[in-house]
Structure formats: C-alpha cells, structure tokens
Design an enzyme around this catalytic site. Structure first.
Site, PDB file in Angstrom:
ATOM      1  N   GLU A 162       0.824  -1.209   0.000  1.00  0.00           N
ATOM      2  CA  GLU A 162       0.000   0.000   0.000  1.00  0.00           C
ATOM      3  C   GLU A 162       0.860   1.262   0.000  1.00  0.00           C
ATOM      4  O   GLU A 162       0.486   2.274  -0.605  1.00  0.00           O
ATOM      5  CB  GLU A 162      -0.946  -0.007   1.202  1.00  0.00           C
ATOM      6  CG  GLU A 162      -2.051  -1.048   1.141  1.00  0.00           C
ATOM      7  CD  GLU A 162      -1.575  -2.448   1.481  1.00  0.00           C
ATOM      8  OE1 GLU A 162      -2.296  -3.414   1.171  1.00  0.00           O
ATOM      9  OE2 GLU A 162      -0.462  -2.593   2.039  1.00  0.00           O
ATOM     10  N   LEU A 200       1.823  -5.559 -11.718  1.00  0.00           N
ATOM     11  CA  LEU A 200       2.144  -4.466 -12.633  1.00  0.00           C
ATOM     12  C   LEU A 200       3.599  -4.018 -12.550  1.00  0.00           C
ATOM     13  O   LEU A 200       4.094  -3.377 -13.483  1.00  0.00           O
ATOM     14  CB  LEU A 200       1.207  -3.283 -12.387  1.00  0.00           C
ATOM     15  CG  LEU A 200      -0.272  -3.569 -12.682  1.00  0.00           C
ATOM     16  CD1 LEU A 200      -1.121  -2.351 -12.379  1.00  0.00           C
ATOM     17  CD2 LEU A 200      -0.463  -3.999 -14.139  1.00  0.00           C
ATOM     18  N   ARG A 240       7.512 -12.776   0.865  1.00  0.00           N
ATOM     19  CA  ARG A 240       6.796 -11.537   1.152  1.00  0.00           C
ATOM     20  C   ARG A 240       7.178 -10.941   2.502  1.00  0.00           C
ATOM     21  O   ARG A 240       7.302  -9.731   2.644  1.00  0.00           O
ATOM     22  CB  ARG A 240       5.285 -11.834   1.121  1.00  0.00           C
ATOM     23  CG  ARG A 240       4.384 -10.622   1.417  1.00  0.00           C
ATOM     24  CD  ARG A 240       4.321  -9.674   0.265  1.00  0.00           C
ATOM     25  NE  ARG A 240       3.341  -8.623   0.472  1.00  0.00           N
ATOM     26  CZ  ARG A 240       3.086  -7.662  -0.416  1.00  0.00           C
ATOM     27  NH1 ARG A 240       3.734  -7.652  -1.570  1.00  0.00           N
ATOM     28  NH2 ARG A 240       2.197  -6.733  -0.163  1.00  0.00           N
TER      29      ARG A 240
END
Length: 425
Positions: free
Chosen positions: A59, A337, A268
């Site tokens: 985020e 992306l 992650r």
C-alpha cells in the site's frame, strides 16, 4: 452497533496484544514503538496537514505517487504517513526520509483514535485501499476532517465478510466523503454495503501510474551482470508460506531442460527469510543470500534468496520472467504491474481474487499467463526461456497495458481538489 463493536474490541484486547507479542517473537521490529499502537505518539507534526494511511509495503508503494504530488504541490504542509507493519514503516523511510512524519496507526479504540487525531490534527485524511476502522472514521467525522478512501478494491470475499455486519458497516461508510475505486464491481459492492452512491467514483487503479526510474534500470543491469547474462533467470516474488515448496518443485522440473537456470526467490515477509533458506537447502538447492552476495554469485548457485527489503522491483527488472506470489496458495495474489512496467513477462497462480480486474486485463492483453499448479508454472517459464521473441512479446504487451491505463492518479487528485477547499495543486 458502534457500541457493541467497541465492547467487542475491548474484550479482544488481550488477543490483539498476544498476537502482537507472537509477531514480535518472529520479528522484533513489531515491538518497536509499541505505545503508538494505543495512540501515544512520539511525533508532533504541524497541524492542518495531511494524513495518509497505508497498511504495509504494498500500500505504501501504491500511495507513493500520490504522496509525491502532495509534497510537491504543498511543500509547506506536513504529511504524516501511518502503517501497520515494520515493512511498511521501512518502505516509508526509504521512499521519503524526513520529508514526512511516520508512526504506526493505533488500534481502532475510541481513546486511541482521539489521541492520534489530537496529536496529528490533520486537515485531510487519505486511506489507501480498504481498511474500514469504524472508531477512526467516526472520530474524523465528528471533527469534520474530510476522509478519502483512494485506490479502493473490494473483493467478493471481503464483501461477503462485511455483509455480516452490514448495519455497522453501512453507518460507517456513510461518514466517508469520497471513495475513489479501482473498478465498477468494487463500486457496486461498496454501494450495496451502504456507501452513499454520490461519494463513489470509479477512477481506475493508481497502481498503473507506475514507471521504472532510469536509476533502477541501470541498477538492474548491474544486478544481472552479477547473476550472469549467460543463464536464464526467473524471479518468484512476494511468496507465502506453503508456496515456496511448490515453486521449488516447478524449478526442479525447469532445470531438467535448463541446467544452468537461476531462481531468484523473494518471500513476502522478512520474518520468513530464514525458514525459506532452510527449505531451499533441505530440498537440495545450492542457495545464496542476497544480503551476503551483492557481487558476482557462483555459477553453481541455483537459488538466490532475496532477503533484503524494497528490492523486488529491481530483481524483477534483472530477470527474464517473473512469478508473483500469494497466488498458488489462497492468499489472493499481489501486484503484477511491477513486472509489466519493467517489460518482464509475468505468470501467476489461480488465486488472484484481490487483483481479479488487473489479472484479467493482463491475461486479455497477452501480457502474462496463469498457472494452475507447479507443472503449469514450469511449462510457462520453460517456454519463455526457450523463446526470447515470445518473452519480448509478452513483456512489450505488459508495458503497453501499463501505459494505456495510466491516469487514475490524475482523477483521484481532481476529486480531492473538488472536495477540499484548499487544493493540492
């Protein structure tokens, strides 16, 4: 309903603290600034600034272009960024340094929310994506602080979960001034939950407003020289528990045809670096840590473990193909992306419900592929290794997808200007 929610929160406080302690045992950074979790802040930004909340590193990355615009357009205004995780905190520091204030967002208790707002005194609150905190939203509404939810996505799964508390959620959503959502399905779900239709606007995803700085491209060339130009390299990024073993299974299959292939594996969560390293060695792979091997790596290295923070984009740009994790296991996927923006073909697993719109666009554009299992994954990566022209075609399609869908940031900025008497431009 708000009263019942507050009673429930107080009853759950021991559970929250125990969970924080457990995370702290895995990653001691979770216990840093623990008083901030209850609203006792050590920062004191200038009043009437802008507060931006971004839960974690993903985020923060999504918020970065918007924050950069805020800093450029209002150089005299204070910007405070809150996160919930150490990785988010570290990313804020790396991206913005002392240009912003940072602290952890307190837990959603009424007193903690009041203490936070009294200290920060924001003139505008911007929350990235969909973190619905009723007490914070109620406190902002009571103080007449305009509240914007930007880059909102609301999956079917989250929608079903919120529907169980529809009365509380509806009354909360109605206190939010503006929702800038990624796609029409997100807008429809928000309105069904009770958001005012006039406050919901489809702006697209800010994640498309991404570009690879020349400095990253140059650094990626240097990294690739260290990894070896003469060997095929693929990166598996943002992987989760239970996923690395599947990726290593696929890699073993790939190595039957491409003996010198290199897997760059980037978990992650940093607290799992050691666990994943042990898994790699236990499965028989010669493994090097990036933190210890920033120069040339040995030609017999099979797995290069990315155990540094904030370098996934760099490692993707240095690779021939990218797999994005959280998708072979039912986590919901992560942002594909970054690979598209680097012109790197991307593959992901079947569980992309958190990025359903974007993943569908990637598939339709021919910018990437979906693998259902380790065998599928090895087949896809193997084909790309065999055919450089095919890799180029997918990579070019990915870059075109990103370029053709930019503009969400401009639309969000315009909406904020319309609602805020002091424009950010």
């Amino acid at each position: 309903m708000l009263t019942l929610y507050r009673v429930f929160l107080y009853l759950c406080l021991p559970v929250f603290l125990a969970r924080l302690l457990f995370k702290g045992l895995q990653n001691p950074k979770y216990l840093d600034r623990i008083r901030q979790r209850m609203g006792f802040l050590t920062i004191k930004p200038e009043a009437k600034g802008i507060w931006v909340h971004a839960v974690s590193m993903g985020e923060v990355n999504a918020a970065a272009p918007l924050v950069q615009r805020l800093l450029s357009a209002k150089p005299n205004a204070s910007v405070t960024i809150t996160t919930m995780t150490p990785t988010g905190s570290e990313r804020v520091g790396k991206l913005f340094g002392d240009r912003v204030s940072h602290c952890y967002l307190p837990y959603d208790y009424p007193g903690a929310a009041r203490r936070f707002l009294k200290t920060v005194e924001p003139d505008l609150a911007i929350v990235m994506e969909t973190e619905i905190w009723p007490n914070f939203i109620h406190a902002c509404h009571k103080k007449s602080i305009p509240m914007v939810y930007a880059n909102v996505r609301l999956s079917r799964r989250s929608h079903r979960g919120y529907r169980r508390f529809k009365k509380l959620i509806a009354s909360t959503l109605q206190k939010i001034d503006l929702f800038a959502v990624q796609a029409k399905p997100d807008a429809k779900r928000l309105i069904r939950l009770g958001a005012n239709p006039s406050s919901v606007h489809v702006t697209g995803s800010i994640k498309f407003d991404i570009s690879i700085p020349p400095s990253v491209g140059e650094a990626a060339q240097a990294v690739r020289r260290n990894l070896g130009w003469d060997r095929p390299v693929w990166v598996a990024g943002s992987t989760h528990q239970g996923e690395e073993s599947l990726i290593l299974e696929a890699f073993e299959s790939i190595r039957r045809e491409h003996r010198n292939a290199l897997l760059v594996l980037v978990p992650r969560h940093p607290e799992r670096f050691t666990t994943v390293f042990r898994l790699c060695t236990r499965m028989g792979f010669t493994t090097a840590l990036r933190s210890e091997s920033l120069g040339d790596i040995d030609s017999d290295t099979q797995v290069y473990l990315g155990d540094t923070m904030g370098e996934l984009q760099l490692l993707i740009a240095a690779s021939d193909a990218a797999f994005i994790g959280g998708s072979l296991v039912p986590v919901g996927g992560h942002n594909v992306l970054e690979a598209c923006a680097a012109s790197v073909p991307v593959v992901f697993g079947p569980h992309m419900f958190n990025f359903s719109e974007i993943s569908e666009m990637v598939l339709q554009q021919g910018a990437g592929l979906q693998a259902l299992d380790p065998q599928d994954l090895s087949d896809v990566v193997g084909r790309w290794f065999d055919d450089p022209l095919l890799r180029t075609r997918y990579g070019t399609a990915g870059l075109e997808l990103v370029e053709s869908n930019k503009g969400a940031l401009d639309r969000v900025e315009s909406l904020i200007e319309q609602m805020n008497p002091r424009p950010i431009n």
